[in-house]
Motif scaffolding. Structure first.
Motif, mmCIF file in Angstrom:
data_model
loop_
_atom_site.group_PDB
_atom_site.id
_atom_site.type_symbol
_atom_site.label_atom_id
_atom_site.label_comp_id
_atom_site.label_asym_id
_atom_site.label_seq_id
_atom_site.Cartn_x
_atom_site.Cartn_y
_atom_site.Cartn_z
ATOM 1 N N ILE A 189 -53.859 -40.388 103.354
ATOM 2 C CA ILE A 189 -53.534 -40.889 102.017
ATOM 3 C C ILE A 189 -52.421 -40.033 101.426
ATOM 4 O O ILE A 189 -52.484 -38.796 101.479
ATOM 5 C CB ILE A 189 -54.772 -40.843 101.106
ATOM 6 N N GLU A 190 -51.415 -40.668 100.901
ATOM 7 C CA GLU A 190 -50.350 -39.920 100.242
ATOM 8 C C GLU A 190 -50.881 -39.357 98.923
ATOM 9 O O GLU A 190 -51.503 -40.082 98.135
ATOM 10 C CB GLU A 190 -49.146 -40.826 99.981
ATOM 11 N N LEU A 191 -50.661 -38.074 98.714
ATOM 12 C CA LEU A 191 -51.144 -37.411 97.510
ATOM 13 C C LEU A 191 -49.985 -37.049 96.598
ATOM 14 O O LEU A 191 -48.878 -36.755 97.055
ATOM 15 C CB LEU A 191 -51.923 -36.145 97.875
ATOM 16 N N GLN A 192 -50.269 -37.054 95.314
ATOM 17 C CA GLN A 192 -49.283 -36.678 94.309
ATOM 18 C C GLN A 192 -49.822 -35.512 93.503
ATOM 19 O O GLN A 192 -50.974 -35.536 93.046
ATOM 20 C CB GLN A 192 -48.983 -37.864 93.385
ATOM 21 N N ALA A 193 -48.997 -34.485 93.343
ATOM 22 C CA ALA A 193 -49.390 -33.319 92.557
ATOM 23 C C ALA A 193 -49.129 -33.608 91.084
ATOM 24 O O ALA A 193 -47.989 -33.844 90.678
ATOM 25 C CB ALA A 193 -48.607 -32.093 93.006
ATOM 26 N N VAL A 194 -50.193 -33.631 90.283
ATOM 27 C CA VAL A 194 -50.096 -33.929 88.856
ATOM 28 C C VAL A 194 -50.875 -32.861 88.096
ATOM 29 O O VAL A 194 -52.096 -32.746 88.267
ATOM 30 C CB VAL A 194 -50.646 -35.334 88.525
ATOM 31 N N ASP A 195 -50.175 -32.076 87.313
ATOM 32 C CA ASP A 195 -50.818 -31.039 86.508
ATOM 33 C C ASP A 195 -51.688 -30.117 87.364
ATOM 34 O O ASP A 195 -52.823 -29.777 86.993
ATOM 35 C CB ASP A 195 -51.665 -31.665 85.389
ATOM 36 N N GLY A 196 -51.176 -29.763 88.521
ATOM 37 C CA GLY A 196 -51.893 -28.842 89.388
ATOM 38 C C GLY A 196 -53.022 -29.464 90.190
ATOM 39 O O GLY A 196 -53.718 -28.758 90.913
ATOM 40 N N GLU A 197 -53.208 -30.775 90.079
ATOM 41 C CA GLU A 197 -54.251 -31.459 90.831
ATOM 42 C C GLU A 197 -53.621 -32.441 91.799
ATOM 43 O O GLU A 197 -52.482 -32.864 91.628
ATOM 44 C CB GLU A 197 -55.194 -32.188 89.873
ATOM 45 N N LEU A 198 -54.386 -32.818 92.830
ATOM 46 C CA LEU A 198 -53.916 -33.772 93.821
ATOM 47 C C LEU A 198 -54.598 -35.109 93.586
ATOM 48 O O LEU A 198 -55.822 -35.206 93.614
ATOM 49 C CB LEU A 198 -54.218 -33.265 95.235
ATOM 50 N N TYR A 245 -65.070 -32.281 106.610
ATOM 51 C CA TYR A 245 -64.294 -31.890 105.439
ATOM 52 C C TYR A 245 -62.961 -32.630 105.368
ATOM 53 O O TYR A 245 -62.322 -32.889 106.383
ATOM 54 C CB TYR A 245 -64.006 -30.394 105.468
ATOM 55 N N GLN A 246 -62.557 -32.965 104.161
ATOM 56 C CA GLN A 246 -61.201 -33.433 103.923
ATOM 57 C C GLN A 246 -60.242 -32.257 104.100
ATOM 58 O O GLN A 246 -60.614 -31.101 103.932
ATOM 59 C CB GLN A 246 -61.069 -33.984 102.507
ATOM 60 N N SER A 247 -59.009 -32.584 104.446
ATOM 61 C CA SER A 247 -57.985 -31.549 104.553
ATOM 62 C C SER A 247 -56.693 -32.067 103.943
ATOM 63 O O SER A 247 -56.523 -33.275 103.733
ATOM 64 C CB SER A 247 -57.770 -31.135 106.018
ATOM 65 N N VAL A 248 -55.788 -31.155 103.651
ATOM 66 C CA VAL A 248 -54.511 -31.494 103.038
ATOM 67 C C VAL A 248 -53.408 -30.787 103.817
ATOM 68 O O VAL A 248 -53.504 -29.594 104.098
ATOM 69 C CB VAL A 248 -54.460 -31.065 101.554
ATOM 70 N N THR A 249 -52.375 -31.534 104.203
ATOM 71 C CA THR A 249 -51.204 -30.930 104.826
ATOM 72 C C THR A 249 -49.975 -31.241 103.984
ATOM 73 O O THR A 249 -49.964 -32.194 103.202
ATOM 74 C CB THR A 249 -50.983 -31.455 106.259
ATOM 75 N N GLY A 250 -48.949 -30.401 104.162
ATOM 76 C CA GLY A 250 -47.695 -30.611 103.444
ATOM 77 C C GLY A 250 -47.704 -30.134 102.011
ATOM 78 O O GLY A 250 -46.905 -30.598 101.195
ATOM 79 N N ARG A 251 -48.597 -29.202 101.675
ATOM 80 C CA ARG A 251 -48.584 -28.658 100.314
ATOM 81 C C ARG A 251 -47.212 -28.041 100.025
ATOM 82 O O ARG A 251 -46.689 -27.281 100.819
ATOM 83 C CB ARG A 251 -49.657 -27.585 100.155
ATOM 84 N N GLY A 252 -46.663 -28.386 98.872
ATOM 85 C CA GLY A 252 -45.369 -27.840 98.499
ATOM 86 C C GLY A 252 -44.196 -28.567 99.119
ATOM 87 O O GLY A 252 -43.043 -28.196 98.888
ATOM 88 N N SER A 253 -44.457 -29.608 99.925
ATOM 89 C CA SER A 253 -43.378 -30.353 100.556
ATOM 90 C C SER A 253 -43.160 -31.668 99.821
ATOM 91 O O SER A 253 -43.850 -31.982 98.846
ATOM 92 C CB SER A 253 -43.708 -30.619 102.029
ATOM 93 N N SER A 254 -42.217 -32.450 100.309
ATOM 94 C CA SER A 254 -41.930 -33.732 99.669
ATOM 95 C C SER A 254 -43.018 -34.763 99.958
ATOM 96 O O SER A 254 -43.127 -35.756 99.250
ATOM 97 C CB SER A 254 -40.576 -34.268 100.153
ATOM 98 N N ARG A 255 -43.804 -34.542 101.016
ATOM 99 C CA ARG A 255 -44.888 -35.463 101.331
ATOM 100 C C ARG A 255 -46.174 -34.682 101.561
ATOM 101 O O ARG A 255 -46.305 -33.959 102.538
ATOM 102 C CB ARG A 255 -44.555 -36.316 102.543
#
Length: 746
Positions: free
Chosen positions: A449-458, A398-408
């Motif tokens: 991979i650096e993610l960007q939050a756009v309209d509630g999506e990554l 599975y993919q995972s995401v860290t740093g939700r709500g942070s600058s990175r």
């Protein structure tokens, strides 16, 4: 103990038990005739990134922008599809259509000049058309309907023609979102093309088996066709299709995975064994040793990077309370129409430490406090328990995401791997029969991979890291109300591997130990001789030896379960004082088999660094004088101008006599050239057969040696498993590691 808000996962962490989705999984497998699952979550909220493109490159869901945790790397688009329909997307290398819409893996989405569906043989010659109907959906994608039902075997392909380029893909695809691209072309050409006529007939006999004589491995193809698209491998934009396929052929991890799965498909249903217990739960001790390249910070942009990942228990909190996740694996065997299917799922929270080395020999260390705790979780799916001793499967992570709500915000995506694990024999057939261990080692590449939050999506941004990871995974059966007093009075042989990073004088110290334990009560008397590879602050590499003798404390580490606080075989390893179940042990956290014959620990401390320690009860019988063993494991190497990660896989150790053995050396390696600032993609090791001397000083201890190579450690009392330190010298290049050799069926 680190705490934070509950992160989305496929597994809901209910009191720390790993097998949280098995009811739905087993139901789905049964209803689908044991179709292998590729992930949880359909990815239907991905971004329509092509809406502004001209008709020649039609608008549709573009996975270049899509990133979701709890799914595997390849997004799918099954909106509006009936169960007998597929959606076809055509992706070509940049040299074929430089103006095409950019998508994931540096490919371009285009509209095919022509699509054909036909049957094929292993010689890849068309054998005739297949009955289909076609329509175009609102996005411009072609939808193909199979009135007689979707094919499940490799004999039906869809071919896309774009100019002078022809590419094929298997119609049998688990998520029915068929992508025709260099990856699918490689699968068709290399897997079908590798079979003899007799082997292909065997495959098709399996595919065409009826409900009264079902062959499980007919469903390998839908999984394989889907999982090749989980590989995060960028195709250079200058390549045409033949060059792109040749490029993939040089990626040893991808090519090896496809070849292994093609061999897996030849395994007959008569080889499928069974765990007679309803389920088998395991405590997991897990270590991942990385070598990659980082683009995280301008101070060390493009630097080579060591990394170590170690399994950790994790406390999660949200508004509903607290839950614990303990690293674990669950196996469940059930019968579908007369054959046994073994389902497995795992979840391993882990901490990570890294150290980057630039061309100027500057070193940048990031400890575990710099990285959010992450998760190595595999998608639930079916496997084959072959000959009651090998667990075989293609595994998606599975993919995972860290740093939700942070600058990175960072997205972590990992490539699939082929699992060939040793399982202790379950041949006794008793009602509660279950293997007490599952031992594995494998290689998996990945990206940050650096993610960007756009309209509630990554949405995917720039590449932060290329990661290449060799994994050692030890799963030891859980035992309710395990009593550590049962370990007292025993003697164990011990092998360890660890990596300590970040010291100013010696930024990297790789250490491997061989020795023994004497357990009396909670006290462990350790005698451990060590080999070390050290890189100092100037970049120079030296070797060394020493010992880590002394006393340790071994205590039970209770777990919080739905039934209360219980001892399930988890252990703490300390030096001065025993730690509580919520404190971090001084040396590491581990587990025992129910009978105490094998112990494993995740080392996590400032003295030895991070890694793995295995302790096997000393054998009273002589080591084996014959037998074949699959040898797999991790080696870490350094020279003044390079770093090297080697994953041994497919290697075979053959014991010829009481004094001689042969090692067929195989695997993959990744090399960081310091001065050039490059890190190679995984390449295959040139196979070689080595004749080894073989001896034993007693108590189950063994030593194998040849010119420039020494393996020493122990064999278990049942003679089915060796645990060995490996020390390899090649001129100025040295490597140390830890390997497992597990018996192969005769």
């Amino acid at each position: 103990m680190q705490t934070r808000q509950l992160r989305p996962r496929c597994f809901t962490p209910v009191q720390g038990l790993p097998g949280r989705t098995f009811t739905s999984l087993l139901t789905a497998l049964t209803l689908a005739g044991a179709t292998l699952l590729g992930g949880c979550g359909s990815g239907e909220d991905a971004i329509d990134g092509a809406s502004a493109q001209p008709n020649s490159f039609p608008p549709a869901k573009n996975p270049v922008d899509d990133f979701q945790s709890g799914t595997t790397g390849d997004s799918s688009n099954t909106i509006g599809l009936a169960k007998n329909e597929i959606r076809v997307t055509v992706e070509v290398p940049g040299a074929v259509a430089p103006d095409g819409e950019m998508t994931r893996r540096n490919l371009r989405i285009v509209t095919a000049d022509r699509l054909e569906v036909y049957r094929t043989s292993q010689s890849l010659q068309p054998l005739g058309a297949v009955s289909v109907t076609r329509r175009t959906d609102d996005s411009g994608r072609e939808i193909i309907t199979f009135p007689d039902g979707l094919p499940v075997g490799p004999d039906v392909v869809v071919e896309a023609v774009v100019g002078n380029t022809r590419m094929r893909a298997l119609v049998a695809d688990d998520d029915r979102d068929v992508k025709v691209n260099p990856f699918s072309e490689y699968l068709v050409a290399r897997s079908l093309g590798s079979y003899t006529a007799g082997e292909f007939a065997q495959v098709m006999d399996c595919v065409e088996s009826t409900d009264d004589n079902l062959c499980l491995n007919k469903y390998v193809w839908s999984t394989l066709a889907d999982q090749v698209h989980d590989f995060e491998i960028d195709i250079p934009g200058t390549l045409d299709l033949p060059a792109a396929v040749a490029f993939l052929d040089q990626r040893a991890d991808f090519a090896g995975y496809v070849a292994s799965m093609a061999r897996y498909a030849l395994l007959g249903s008569e080889s499928s064994g069974k765990i007679t217990a309803s389920a088998a739960d395991y405590n997991t001790v897990w270590a991942g040793f990385e070598l990659g390249q980082t683009f995280l910070d301008s101070a060390f942009e493009g630097a080579g990077q060591w990394g170590v990942r170690t399994a950790q228990e994790e406390q999660l909190e949200d508004d509903n309370g607290v839950a614990w996740v303990y690293p674990g694996l669950t196996l469940t065997t059930f019968d579908v129409i007369g054959i046994s299917i073994t389902s497995l799922a795992s979840d391993v929270p882990y901490d990570r430490e890294t150290l980057a080395q630039t061309t100027a020999n500057s070193f940048y260390s990031l400890g575990s406090d710099a990285w959010d705790r992450n998760s190595h979780a595999s998608a639930p799916g079916a496997a084959t328990l072959a000959n009651n001793t090998r667990l075989l499967a293609g595994r998606a992570l599975y993919q995972s995401v860290t740093g939700r709500g942070s600058s990175r915000i960072i997205g972590w995506t990992r490539n699939p791997y082929y699992l060939d694990a040793f399982v202790a024999s379950v041949a006794d057939g008793s009602a509660d029969s279950k293997p007490d261990r599952v031992l594995a080692s494998y290689f998996s590449a990945g990206k940050a991979i650096e993610l960007q939050a756009v309209d509630g999506e990554l949405r995917r941004g720039r590449l932060l890291e290329n990661q290449y990871t060799g994994v050692l995974e030890v799963n030891l059966g859980r035992a309710m109300d395990f009593d550590t007093a049962s370990l007292s009075g025993r003697q164990y042989n011990v092998v360890s591997l660890s990596n300590r990073m970040g010291n100013n004088a010696t930024p990297v110290v790789i250490e491997s130990g061989v020795g023994s334990w004497q357990v009396n009560g909670q006290t462990v008397t350790q005698a451990l001789s060590t080999l070390r590879l050290l890189r100092d602050s100037s970049g120079a590499v030296t070797g060394g030896s020493g010992n880590r003798d002394g006393e340790r404390l071994l205590t039970a580490r209770p777990s919080v379960l739905s039934s209360g606080v219980r001892n399930i075989g988890r252990l703490s390893l300390d030096i001065n004082l025993p730690t509580s179940s919520t404190e971090t042990p001084e040396l590491g956290t581990g587990a025992s088999t129910p009978d105490g014959s094998l112990l494993a620990f995740n080392l996590d401390n400032t003295t030895t660094g991070d890694g793995l320690l295995l302790a096997g009860e000393q054998a009273t019988t002589a080591p084996p004088v014959s037998g074949r063993y699959r040898l797999h494991g991790v080696m870490l190497g350094m020279a003044t101008g390079s770093n090297r990660l080697t994953q041994l896989q497919g290697a075979v150790l053959t014991i010829n006599s009481a004094s001689q053995a042969t090692l067929s050396w195989q695997g993959v390696e990744v090399v960081h050239q310091v001065d050039a600032g490059t890190v190679s993609a995984p390449t295959a090791i040139t196979p070689a057969d080595l004749l080894l001397g073989y001896s034993s000083p007693g108590n189950g201890q063994v030593r194998l040696n040849a010119d420039g190579l020494v393996l020493e450690g122990f064999v278990t009392a049942d003679q089915d498993q060796f645990v060995l330190r490996v020390h390899k010298t090649d001129g100025t290049d040295q490597a140390v590691g830890l390997v497992l050799a597990t018996r192969l069926p005769e």
